[in-house]
Design an enzyme around this catalytic site. Sequence first.
Site, PDB file in Angstrom:
ATOM      1  CG  ASP A  26      -1.962   1.129   1.088  1.00 50.73           C
ATOM      2  OD1 ASP A  26      -2.399   1.409  -0.033  1.00 50.73           O
ATOM      3  OD2 ASP A  26      -2.329   1.719   2.121  1.00 50.73           O
TER       4      ASP A  26
ATOM      5  CG  HIS B  27      -1.686   1.252  -3.703  1.00 48.55           C
ATOM      6  ND1 HIS B  27      -2.411   2.229  -3.057  1.00 48.55           N
ATOM      7  CD2 HIS B  27      -1.091   1.865  -4.755  1.00 48.55           C
ATOM      8  CE1 HIS B  27      -2.258   3.384  -3.697  1.00 48.55           C
ATOM      9  NE2 HIS B  27      -1.459   3.192  -4.734  1.00 48.55           N
TER      10      HIS B  27
ATOM     11  CG  HIS C 291      -7.332   1.931  -1.668  1.00 45.35           C
ATOM     12  ND1 HIS C 291      -6.779   1.640  -2.890  1.00 45.35           N
ATOM     13  CD2 HIS C 291      -6.282   2.040  -0.815  1.00 45.35           C
ATOM     14  CE1 HIS C 291      -5.466   1.609  -2.791  1.00 45.35           C
ATOM     15  NE2 HIS C 291      -5.139   1.835  -1.539  1.00 45.35           N
TER      16      HIS C 291
ATOM     17  CG  ASN D 123      -3.079   7.288  -5.139  1.00 40.70           C
ATOM     18  OD1 ASN D 123      -3.821   6.981  -6.060  1.00 40.70           O
ATOM     19  ND2 ASN D 123      -1.806   6.922  -5.112  1.00 40.70           N
TER      20      ASN D 123
ATOM     21  CG  ASP E 115      -6.925   4.385   2.057  1.00 43.91           C
ATOM     22  OD1 ASP E 115      -5.965   3.838   2.618  1.00 43.91           O
ATOM     23  OD2 ASP E 115      -6.842   4.892   0.925  1.00 43.91           O
TER      24      ASP E 115
ATOM     25  CG  HIS F 179      -1.708  13.893   5.449  1.00 48.79           C
ATOM     26  ND1 HIS F 179      -0.442  13.351   5.490  1.00 48.79           N
ATOM     27  CD2 HIS F 179      -2.416  13.108   4.593  1.00 48.79           C
ATOM     28  CE1 HIS F 179      -0.382  12.295   4.707  1.00 48.79           C
ATOM     29  NE2 HIS F 179      -1.566  12.117   4.144  1.00 48.79           N
TER      30      HIS F 179
END
Length: 285
Positions: free
Chosen positions: A13, A40, A93, A139, A166, A170
Site C-alpha cells: 500500500d 494497492h 480501496h 489516492n 483508508d 495529515h
Amino acid sequence: MLKAAGAVAVSDDGRPVESQEMLRAGMIEASKCGLLTISHCEDLDIIKDGKINKGKISEELGIPGMDRLSEDSITEREIITSKNTGCPIHIAHVSTKGSVDLIRKYKKNGVKVTCETCPHYFMLTDELLRTMDADYRMNPPLREESDRLAIINGICDGTIDCIVTDHAPHSEEDKSDFLKAPNGVVGLETSLAAVLTGLYHTGMISLKRISGLMSENPRRVLGLSELNIREGMQAELTLVDTEKKWIVDPCSFKSKSSNSAFKNMELKGKAVGVISDGIMQYFEK
C-alpha cells in the site's frame, strides 16, 4: 516469523509492486506463511505526476490527471496472478467502475479475490475538486458519478466485501498547498455515519449487511477469529444511534488531524459509544 509475531497480511500500500514476477513470488511466499496479500493497484508509468482523477474536472483545472487505466490494469494483473498461483489476493480501496466489473467477473469464475472500498468513493465525486481543497485529494482519487454508482452496485450485489476508511491523517499545514499536499483523508470518525447516510437511510442495504461489510467480512478476509455477542463473552461492541443527525466538524474530532472529505456535511447516524476489552472506552456526552 511474521505470522508468529501477529501479522495477518502483507501489502504494498502506497507504493505498488512494479514487477509482476516479484508480485507472483511474493504472493506464493506469503501464502506459504498463511498471510494474505493486499494490493494497492496503481501503474506508476500511467499515473506519472497525476494529482486528481483524469477527466472533465482535471481538464477544466489544467491539473495532471490519474487515469482509471492505472487502477484497472493492475487490478486485473493481480487477479490473474492470483488465478495462476492459487494464492488469494485482496484489492484495496477500489474506486473505479472498471475494477468493480473485473472483480465481479473473476469472482464468478472462482478466483480467490476479495476487495474493499471506502465511504468517500460511494458518497463523493471529483466535482469537489473544483474547490482546489487538498482535503479532497486522496489516492486513488475521487472519481466520476458513473464510478460512484458502480461502487454502490458492487456493494449491493456482494462484489465488494468490505468497507474501510483508508485513514490517512495529515496536518493542516501539510494540506495547505493543493498541488504539493500529500494524498489522504481521515475517516475513522465519519465512516459508519457515511455508510448509514449513503446506504442504509437510502434503503440500499440493511444494518446486518453494514455489520458484515464493516466488521465480520474484514475479520474473515484477514483470517481473524469471529466475534460473537453472547452472555459470558468479553464485550467488543460499538453503540450506534442510527437516527442522530449531525454536521461534520473536524475541529471536534478526537483525532489530532482534521483532513476530512466529509467536513461540513450533514450525516444521519453516529457511533456514540465503544466497549472494548469489556470496558467502556468511549461514550459521547
